[in-house]
Design a protein around this motif. Structure first.
Motif, mmCIF file in Angstrom:
data_model
loop_
_atom_site.group_PDB
_atom_site.id
_atom_site.type_symbol
_atom_site.label_atom_id
_atom_site.label_comp_id
_atom_site.label_asym_id
_atom_site.label_seq_id
_atom_site.Cartn_x
_atom_site.Cartn_y
_atom_site.Cartn_z
ATOM 1 N N GLU A 175 46.304 21.786 -13.797
ATOM 2 C CA GLU A 175 45.100 22.297 -13.132
ATOM 3 C C GLU A 175 45.021 21.898 -11.658
ATOM 4 O O GLU A 175 44.212 22.443 -10.914
ATOM 5 N N GLN A 176 45.858 20.960 -11.235
ATOM 6 C CA GLN A 176 45.732 20.411 -9.888
ATOM 7 C C GLN A 176 46.294 21.324 -8.812
ATOM 8 O O GLN A 176 45.735 21.430 -7.722
ATOM 9 N N HIS A 177 47.398 22.008 -9.129
ATOM 10 C CA HIS A 177 48.099 22.773 -8.101
ATOM 11 C C HIS A 177 47.201 23.827 -7.462
ATOM 12 O O HIS A 177 47.107 23.925 -6.227
ATOM 13 N N TYR A 178 46.558 24.616 -8.289
ATOM 14 C CA TYR A 178 45.700 25.682 -7.761
ATOM 15 C C TYR A 178 44.573 25.110 -6.925
ATOM 16 O O TYR A 178 44.233 25.625 -5.856
ATOM 17 N N ARG A 179 43.999 24.010 -7.380
ATOM 18 C CA ARG A 179 42.850 23.432 -6.667
ATOM 19 C C ARG A 179 43.267 22.780 -5.349
ATOM 20 O O ARG A 179 42.536 22.859 -4.368
ATOM 21 N N ILE A 180 44.431 22.161 -5.319
ATOM 22 C CA ILE A 180 44.930 21.625 -4.054
ATOM 23 C C ILE A 180 45.245 22.756 -3.083
ATOM 24 O O ILE A 180 44.966 22.661 -1.886
ATOM 25 N N SER A 181 45.806 23.842 -3.583
ATOM 26 C CA SER A 181 46.092 24.988 -2.729
ATOM 27 C C SER A 181 44.806 25.606 -2.199
ATOM 28 O O SER A 181 44.737 26.015 -1.033
ATOM 29 N N LEU A 182 43.800 25.689 -3.066
ATOM 30 C CA LEU A 182 42.509 26.214 -2.616
ATOM 31 C C LEU A 182 41.926 25.314 -1.540
ATOM 32 O O LEU A 182 41.395 25.792 -0.527
ATOM 33 N N PHE A 183 42.047 24.011 -1.740
ATOM 34 C CA PHE A 183 41.583 23.049 -0.746
ATOM 35 C C PHE A 183 42.332 23.227 0.567
ATOM 36 O O PHE A 183 41.734 23.266 1.652
ATOM 37 N N PHE A 184 43.656 23.399 0.497
ATOM 38 C CA PHE A 184 44.456 23.554 1.707
ATOM 39 C C PHE A 184 44.176 24.874 2.406
ATOM 40 O O PHE A 184 44.372 24.980 3.630
ATOM 41 N N SER A 185 43.726 25.882 1.683
ATOM 42 C CA SER A 185 43.431 27.170 2.322
ATOM 43 C C SER A 185 42.383 27.023 3.413
ATOM 44 O O SER A 185 42.251 27.889 4.283
ATOM 45 N N ALA A 186 41.639 25.908 3.391
ATOM 46 C CA ALA A 186 40.672 25.644 4.453
ATOM 47 C C ALA A 186 41.356 25.517 5.804
ATOM 48 O O ALA A 186 40.729 25.752 6.846
ATOM 49 N N ALA A 187 42.642 25.155 5.818
ATOM 50 C CA ALA A 187 43.371 25.030 7.082
ATOM 51 C C ALA A 187 43.486 26.378 7.773
ATOM 52 O O ALA A 187 43.211 26.516 8.976
ATOM 53 N N SER A 188 43.894 27.405 7.022
ATOM 54 C CA SER A 188 43.992 28.735 7.621
ATOM 55 C C SER A 188 42.609 29.312 7.897
ATOM 56 O O SER A 188 42.398 30.016 8.889
ATOM 57 N N LEU A 189 41.652 28.982 7.033
ATOM 58 C CA LEU A 189 40.283 29.445 7.257
ATOM 59 C C LEU A 189 39.726 28.829 8.544
ATOM 60 O O LEU A 189 39.002 29.486 9.303
ATOM 61 N N ALA A 190 40.075 27.572 8.794
ATOM 62 C CA ALA A 190 39.638 26.908 10.026
ATOM 63 C C ALA A 190 40.207 27.618 11.246
ATOM 64 O O ALA A 190 39.537 27.736 12.285
ATOM 65 N N GLY A 191 41.444 28.094 11.133
ATOM 66 C CA GLY A 191 42.029 28.836 12.242
ATOM 67 C C GLY A 191 41.271 30.107 12.537
ATOM 68 O O GLY A 191 41.033 30.455 13.702
ATOM 69 N N ALA A 192 40.869 30.810 11.477
ATOM 70 C CA ALA A 192 40.097 32.043 11.669
ATOM 71 C C ALA A 192 38.736 31.741 12.275
ATOM 72 O O ALA A 192 38.306 32.388 13.245
ATOM 73 N N PHE A 193 38.033 30.768 11.705
ATOM 74 C CA PHE A 193 36.732 30.391 12.254
ATOM 75 C C PHE A 193 36.854 29.860 13.674
ATOM 76 O O PHE A 193 36.003 30.110 14.527
ATOM 77 N N GLY A 194 37.919 29.095 13.913
ATOM 78 C CA GLY A 194 38.107 28.503 15.231
ATOM 79 C C GLY A 194 38.209 29.540 16.318
ATOM 80 O O GLY A 194 37.650 29.371 17.413
ATOM 81 N N GLY A 195 38.917 30.639 16.046
ATOM 82 C CA GLY A 195 39.044 31.699 17.036
ATOM 83 C C GLY A 195 37.720 32.356 17.339
ATOM 84 O O GLY A 195 37.372 32.613 18.503
ATOM 85 N N ILE A 196 36.948 32.631 16.283
ATOM 86 C CA ILE A 196 35.644 33.265 16.473
ATOM 87 C C ILE A 196 34.690 32.326 17.198
ATOM 88 O O ILE A 196 33.990 32.722 18.149
#
Length: 496
Positions: A175-196
């Motif tokens: 169960e950990q892999h998916y949740r760690i990946s979801l957590f890490f997706s915040a990195a790319s989300l931060a890039g999108a928010f950062g540009g805006i």
């Protein structure tokens, strides 16, 4: 044994090691088809409750962490280097110092987490880096910029490996892999928010007598400080003391983890357990797996606005054009994580995603057309973020022994971020618009990632095969049936 066949997959209890000692699965790895039913708790509902209570809070903290480390790229387009009288090379030195602080304090921070508690330590780290991020907006010279970037790296260093270890104390291995990946997706989300955000905040240029780049640091840093203060109330401790759980839910979590991993064991911190991680070659391979991803990951996040601007766009256009690559990366990170989890494989997805990113850099290196080059940045982001997410979740799944796992997670980030230290020196202002040196290094590192991950895949599969044949069973001679030898135990199976 159905549950363990999918996860740890221990050897059958009928296997005999040398010395005719019967293989007995210890109590903390014994399986039960529906342990939570014994406590009147619906397991799916309990998982949903944990996800809603844990993941949004942790993901928000990581989003802020990545935003505060990478917004320097946006600030550069708004005049940071001009106001602080820095050359392009001096700016790169500031980026390097961040990762020096990050690498040096990675392992110590995770040791502090093991000695304290996540409810105290994670918000405190967030508060510390939020203050430093805010102060970046009022620094007046190059020396102040250098000091602030180093301390920012130092204070942010404990979050990611700390959260990876923390999640391993709540969820089963599978169960950990998916949740760690979801957590890490915040990195790319931060890039999108950062540009805006950078595009909008840049319009505050002149407000209060401050240039727009200062407001980027100040407002985003203050946001982090405010969230950190609230985080003391919404970050939970481990299951045994988490207040949002009922006693029945607490017992159900303990039971389901006892059937799957070592999270319920009462393991005291010892330096011997730290050394187990240092002496394990597989831990170093996990580190190299991230090392070969961290250079393309951080060069993209720190230089994407500049790369896009040098393709022929204005600064304002470049800020906004950073959003689509990160948006695509976010979607693919989650999608690939789900597919990897369902198919129970890791290495092929990492190698496939790295290859996709490599194609993106081939396009960037070969094309002179702005539109084609921009498409290359999208492919690069689309491959880098999903591959990195799986790489970072791998040791959390495969390293057994709480202190060893916490150390291994920290070592992986430390070894990995040495690649980022190198990467910060590759995109020099004189290399634009094609950035042959930086793009070539990123491409080469992605190719090396395919080789490293392929090697680790072979090592893990070979070790699992040896254990299936009983070749490691001699380790159990003279060992109590309920004693656990960590991932050296022949009953443990690695996820590949």
């Amino acid at each position: 044994m159905a549950n363990l066949e999918k996860t740890a997959s221990p050897s059958s209890s009928e296997e005999k090691p040398s010395g005719n000692k019967e293989i007995i699965v210890p109590s903390h790895l014994q399986s039960n088809e529906d342990l939570s039913a014994s406590f009147g708790v619906d397991e799916k509902a309990l998982l949903r409750k944990l996800d809603l209570r844990l993941l949004p809070a942790l993901t928000l903290l990581y989003l802020l962490s990545f935003l505060d480390r990478s917004n320097v790229a946006n600030a550069r387009l708004e005049g940071l280097t001009t106001d602080l009288h820095m050359t392009g090379n001096q700016y790169l030195t500031g980026l390097t110092l961040y990762f020096v602080g990050y690498v040096l304090f990675e392992v110590p921070c995770n040791i502090v987490l093991k000695l304290t508690s996540p409810k105290t330590w994670l918000p405190t780290l967030t508060l510390a880096w939020g203050i430093v991020a805010t102060l970046l907006g009022v620094t007046q010279n190059m020396a102040g910029f250098f000091v602030a970037r180093f301390v920012l790296g130092m204070t942010e260093s404990g979050l990611f490996p700390g959260v990876v270890f923390y999640l391993s104390m709540w969820y089963k291995r599978e169960e950990q892999h998916y949740r760690i990946s979801l957590f890490f997706s915040a990195a790319s989300l931060a890039g999108a928010f950062g540009g805006i955000l950078a595009w909008g905040i840049a319009h505050m240029n002149g407000v209060g007598g401050l240039h727009g780049w200062r407001w980027i640091f100040i407002l985003e840093g203050i946001l982090t400080v405010l969230v950190s203060l609230i985080a003391y109330f919404f970050v939970a401790n481990y299951p045994s003391t988490a207040k949002f759980l009922s006693e029945e839910e607490r017992e159900a979590i303990h039971a389901r983890l006892a059937s799957n991993n070592d999270a319920t064991r009462n393991e005291a911190f010892t330096w011997t357990n730290v050394s187990l991680a240092v002496r394990d070659p597989k831990v170093w391979l996990y580190g190299l797996g991230f090392h070969t991803m961290s250079l393309p990951l951080y060069t993209l996040s720190l230089f994407l606005p500049t790369i896009i601007k040098e393709l022929g766009y204005t600064a304002a256009q470049a800020q906004l054009l950073t959003v689509p690559p990160y948006a695509v990366a976010t979607v693919l990170t989650i999608t690939v994580a789900i597919a990897s989890e369902k198919l129970k494989i890791r290495a092929p997805f990492i190698m496939g995603a790295s290859s996709l990113a490599a194609i993106g850099y081939i396009i960037l290196l070969s094309s002179k057309k702005p539109g084609v080059g921009y498409f290359g940045t999208i492919l690069a982001a689309a491959g880098i973020y999903p591959a990195t997410a799986i790489v970072l979740s791998w040791p959390a799944n495969n390293v057994s022994g709480q202190t060893k796992r916490a150390t291994a997670n920290a070592m992986q980030i430390s070894i990995g971020n040495l690649g980022a230290v190198l990467g910060t020196q590759l995109y020099r202002s004189t290399d634009g618009p094609r950035f042959f040196l930086g793009h070539s290094f990123a491409f080469g590192y992605l190719c090396c990632n395919v080789l490293v991950v392929g090697t680790l895949w072979m090592v893990l599969r070979k070790e699992n095969a040896r254990r299936d044949k009983g070749e490691r069973n001699d380790r159990l001679i003279g060992v109590d049936e309920n004693e656990w030898l960590g991932d050296e135990d022949p009953r443990w199976r690695f996820q590949t």
